[in-house]
Design an enzyme around this catalytic site. Structure first.
Site, PDB file in Angstrom:
ATOM      1  N   GLU A 175       0.855  -1.189   0.000  1.00 59.56           N
ATOM      2  CA  GLU A 175       0.000   0.000   0.000  1.00 59.56           C
ATOM      3  C   GLU A 175       0.892   1.242   0.000  1.00 59.56           C
ATOM      4  O   GLU A 175       1.977   1.255   0.564  1.00 59.56           O
ATOM      5  CB  GLU A 175      -0.893   0.029   1.251  1.00 59.56           C
ATOM      6  CG  GLU A 175      -1.994  -1.004   1.213  1.00 59.56           C
ATOM      7  CD  GLU A 175      -3.151  -0.688   2.180  1.00 59.56           C
ATOM      8  OE1 GLU A 175      -3.153   0.413   2.788  1.00 59.56           O
ATOM      9  OE2 GLU A 175      -4.036  -1.537   2.305  1.00 59.56           O
ATOM     10  N   HIS A 214      -4.843   6.557  -0.482  1.00 61.05           N
ATOM     11  CA  HIS A 214      -3.935   5.419  -0.382  1.00 61.05           C
ATOM     12  C   HIS A 214      -4.443   4.285  -1.255  1.00 61.05           C
ATOM     13  O   HIS A 214      -5.551   4.339  -1.783  1.00 61.05           O
ATOM     14  CB  HIS A 214      -3.694   4.988   1.075  1.00 61.05           C
ATOM     15  CG  HIS A 214      -4.885   4.395   1.753  1.00 61.05           C
ATOM     16  ND1 HIS A 214      -5.783   5.154   2.464  1.00 61.05           N
ATOM     17  CD2 HIS A 214      -5.336   3.116   1.831  1.00 61.05           C
ATOM     18  CE1 HIS A 214      -6.723   4.360   2.960  1.00 61.05           C
ATOM     19  NE2 HIS A 214      -6.481   3.116   2.581  1.00 61.05           N
ATOM     20  N   HIS A 219      -5.140   0.169  -2.180  1.00 58.94           N
ATOM     21  CA  HIS A 219      -5.474  -1.180  -1.725  1.00 58.94           C
ATOM     22  C   HIS A 219      -5.079  -2.116  -2.868  1.00 58.94           C
ATOM     23  O   HIS A 219      -5.894  -2.412  -3.729  1.00 58.94           O
ATOM     24  CB  HIS A 219      -6.991  -1.317  -1.464  1.00 58.94           C
ATOM     25  CG  HIS A 219      -7.477  -0.637  -0.219  1.00 58.94           C
ATOM     26  ND1 HIS A 219      -8.814  -0.523   0.093  1.00 58.94           N
ATOM     27  CD2 HIS A 219      -6.797  -0.041   0.794  1.00 58.94           C
ATOM     28  CE1 HIS A 219      -8.935   0.115   1.265  1.00 58.94           C
ATOM     29  NE2 HIS A 219      -7.729   0.426   1.701  1.00 58.94           N
ATOM     30  N   ASP A 225      -9.602   2.795   8.130  1.00 60.93           N
ATOM     31  CA  ASP A 225      -9.679   3.990   7.272  1.00 60.93           C
ATOM     32  C   ASP A 225     -10.763   4.929   7.786  1.00 60.93           C
ATOM     33  O   ASP A 225     -10.582   6.145   7.842  1.00 60.93           O
ATOM     34  CB  ASP A 225     -10.004   3.607   5.823  1.00 60.93           C
ATOM     35  CG  ASP A 225      -8.876   2.820   5.159  1.00 60.93           C
ATOM     36  OD1 ASP A 225      -7.728   2.914   5.641  1.00 60.93           O
ATOM     37  OD2 ASP A 225      -9.166   2.114   4.177  1.00 60.93           O
TER      38      ASP A 225
HETATM   39 ZN    ZN Z   1      -7.352   1.446   3.389  1.00 63.49          ZN
END
Ligand code: ZN
Length: 160
Positions: A35, A95, A97, A108
């Site tokens: 990530e 971000h 995944h 999150d």
């Molecule tokens: Zn996440």
């Protein structure tokens, strides 16, 4: 800048600029199975109904990446200060995944709620972009924190 409080009845629209999109895609490719992420920088329309994401910054040094988690180091204030004279402000977070979905994890959701409540961010309605990979394609999930909850936002047409 006065913190923006979105009208609860006006669902915010988000415009993602080409530069921000290109930056996120290339950082995602570089990070491969890990990530990655960073902050979103841009501006709001005068009525607050449209957020324009102009830049997506990469992870500041000291951030941690695993295949299922990204923890951003809080070292971006300098980068943001430099942009204030150009009226470019913190809009939220993004971000990836790499093996997941475009929906936010429980963590999150917690993190975005914390940012919305943190006066130092001056951003009660932070945006969250999640870049999720399925096979070789990246799909973009767009979320905005409203009343402490992340809701799917509409994406306005991309700027060329
Ligand atoms: Zn996440």
């Amino acid at each position: 800048m006065a913190p923006l409080n979105l009208d609860k009845n006006t669902f915010p629209q988000v415009k993602i600029g080409e530069m921000a999109l290109t930056a996120m895609l290339s950082l995602c490719e570089q990070a491969a199975h890990l990530e990655t992420g960073g902050i979103l920088v841009g501006s709001y329309s005068a009525d607050g109904a449209l957020a324009h994401v102009n830049e997506a910054l990469g992870p500041p040094p000291g951030s941690q990446s695993t295949p299922t988690e990204f923890t951003r180091n809080t070292g971006l204030s300098k980068a943001l200060q430099r942009r204030w004279p150009e009226q470019q402000y913190y809009l939220g977070e993004w971000h990836s995944h790499p093996r997941g979905r475009t929906s936010p994890s429980r963590q999150d959701r917690r993190q975005m709620a914390k940012i919305g409540n943190d006066a130092s961010y001056c951003c009660p309605n932070p945006i969250l972009i999640i870049m999720a990979r399925s096979r070789d394609d990246w799909t973009l999930g767009l979320w905005v924190l409203i009343d402490g909850k992340l809701r799917r936002a509409k994406e306005a047409t991309c700027d060329a």
